[in-house]
Scaffold this motif. Structure first.
Motif, PDB file in Angstrom:
ATOM      1  N   GLU A  85       0.824  -1.214   0.000  1.00 46.39           N
ATOM      2  CA  GLU A  85       0.000   0.000   0.000  1.00 46.39           C
ATOM      3  C   GLU A  85       0.853   1.258   0.000  1.00 46.39           C
ATOM      4  OE1 GLU A  85      -3.176   0.345  -0.557  1.00 46.39           O
ATOM      5  OE2 GLU A  85      -3.294  -1.837  -0.781  1.00 46.39           O
ATOM      6  N   SER A  89       0.200   3.708  -3.045  1.00 47.94           N
ATOM      7  CA  SER A  89      -0.446   4.993  -2.728  1.00 47.94           C
ATOM      8  C   SER A  89       0.437   6.180  -3.100  1.00 47.94           C
ATOM      9  CB  SER A  89      -0.797   5.047  -1.241  1.00 47.94           C
ATOM     10  OG  SER A  89       0.383   4.970  -0.444  1.00 47.94           O
ATOM     11  N   LEU A  90       1.734   6.016  -3.084  1.00 51.54           N
ATOM     12  CA  LEU A  90       2.653   7.077  -3.486  1.00 51.54           C
ATOM     13  C   LEU A  90       3.776   6.424  -4.307  1.00 51.54           C
ATOM     14  CD1 LEU A  90       3.400  10.077  -3.280  1.00 51.54           C
ATOM     15  CD2 LEU A  90       4.694   9.533  -1.198  1.00 51.54           C
TER      16      LEU A  90
END
Length: 397
Positions: A85, A89-90
């Motif tokens: 994640e 997510s980035l």
């Protein structure tokens, strides 16, 4: 190239050895890239010292042994999800996964499914050339490049259908100045009494299995060649166990736990009795003729031949392609023969010279004298990133 864009690199290591490799490549990436380099991920103290922004402690994904893996499985699976994640997510510019295949390969698969264009590099090829060769083909969709530390691994990965693999050099190549003797140490190596390194392993179980064998061999050696100076380097956490084991030996080695003392002993040792493993490569690069041995539990010894794909467990032998270092494995351990062989290696003669000649070829095969492995690895990471960006750049009409 001043003013180059910053790089955001996500890097994961799950073991102490991986932490050392990760720190080395991080330092070189910082030196090679003209702009700022930011590191996020998972690592140990060495990687933190190079500026890693830690997602969680590396110890959370380090598990040694079946019982620890089972007990820690919920935590490991949770950390696997958190790692995925954090990447998705980035998204970083590139993902670098260091060793720890049970964890990192699963992360790579999850990330590749959700970010198919993110370049993913694996540092240290899994030992598909030893067992579970199907892992090579299974890796191919998930990794853009694998950085190998053994020179025969790129060919092995290609033959097994694995991802593109580049040999960047074994980390021991960066330790040669500390392993090899200077003039005074070389003179001590040739002097009497000779120094024999005793290296029965670093894991609790292998120490327990090999301890009695090594004691038997050294007792025979003492009767055949009195006065040999025995030095046994070990890890601080194994000191008490090693003391208990050698208490029953007919001859007692000097036990050392300091890394500097260990390296000093390597630089003056004339021969070694060692458990098979990475230490045999360390000894070969240090120019120390060796007799190697290994034992596994009875059941493992019975089933291993059906799964193991290599005929030798000795890394120098695999690299040079010949049985340079004699090995006594499982059912073929022979203390009288091992002691006699050590005498010949200590005294000098054809057997000693043959090993030393093979070790000289090892230098050429492994690329001794070039850039440090960490620098080669860092260059390979930047090349993988450049190749990914080029592939994603639209072609002009």
């Amino acid at each position: 190239m001043s003013g180059a864009a910053p790089l955001d690199i996500f890097i994961v290591a799950g073991e102490e050895s991986g932490d050392a490799l990760g720190a080395g490549v991080m330092a070189e990436l910082t030196a090679l890239h003209a702009g700022e380099v930011r590191f996020r991920g998972v690592g140990g103290a060495r990687m933190h010292a190079q500026g890693l922004a830690e997602l969680f402690p590396m110890e959370d994904i380090t598990a040694m042994g079946f019982a620890q893996v089972i007990a820690g499985l919920p935590r490991i699976l949770r950390r696997m999800g958190e790692t995925t994640e954090a990447i998705v997510s980035l998204p970083p510019d590139i993902l670098v996964l260091v060793d720890a295949p049970d964890f990192t390969h699963r992360v790579a698969r999850k990330v590749r499914a959700r970010l198919p264009k993110l370049p993913i590099v694996k540092y240290v090829a899994p030992t598909v050339w030893v067992w579970r060769p199907g892992r090579a083909k299974a890796m191919a969709p998930d990794f853009d490049r694998v950085l190998a530390v053994l020179p025969f691994e790129p060919e092995a990965m290609q033959e097994l259908g694995g991802p593109p693999t580049l040999y960047v050099g074994h980390p021991l190549l960066g330790e040669l100045d500390r392993l090899r003797p200077g003039p005074q140490e070389a003179a001590r190596r040739d002097a009497s009494p000779p120094v024999l390194l005793v290296l029965p392993g670093s894991r609790r179980a292998e120490l327990a299995r090999l301890g009695p064998v090594f004691g038997d061999v050294l007792g025979r050696l003492q009767r055949m060649m009195p006065g040999v100076e025995l030095v046994l380097p070990t890890l601080p956490r194994r000191h008490s166990q090693v003391e208990e084991i050698v208490a029953s030996w007919p001859v007692k080695p000097r036990i050392i736990v300091d890394e500097g003392e260990k390296l000093a002993a390597f630089r003056v040792a004339r021969a070694a009795l060692a458990a098979s493993g990475t230490v045999t490569l360390e000894l070969a690069l240090a120019g120390i003729p060796t007799v190697a041995a290994y034992k596994v539990p009875w059941l493992e010894g019975r089933i291993a031949p059906f799964f193991i794909r290599v005929k030798t467990a000795i890394l120098p032998n695999l690299i040079v392609g010949e049985a340079a270092v004699p090995e006594y494995l499982q059912w073929h351990i022979d203390p009288p023969a091992m002691a006699a062989r050590l005498v010949r290696l200590l005294e000098g003669g054809p057997e000693r010279e043959a090993q030393l000649a093979a070790f000289a070829r090892l230098d050429a095969i492994m690329g001794e004298g070039g850039d440090p492995p960490s620098r080669r690895a860092a260059r390979a990471v930047l090349e993988a990133l450049a190749a990914s960006r080029q592939a994603q750049t639209p072609m002009c009409p």
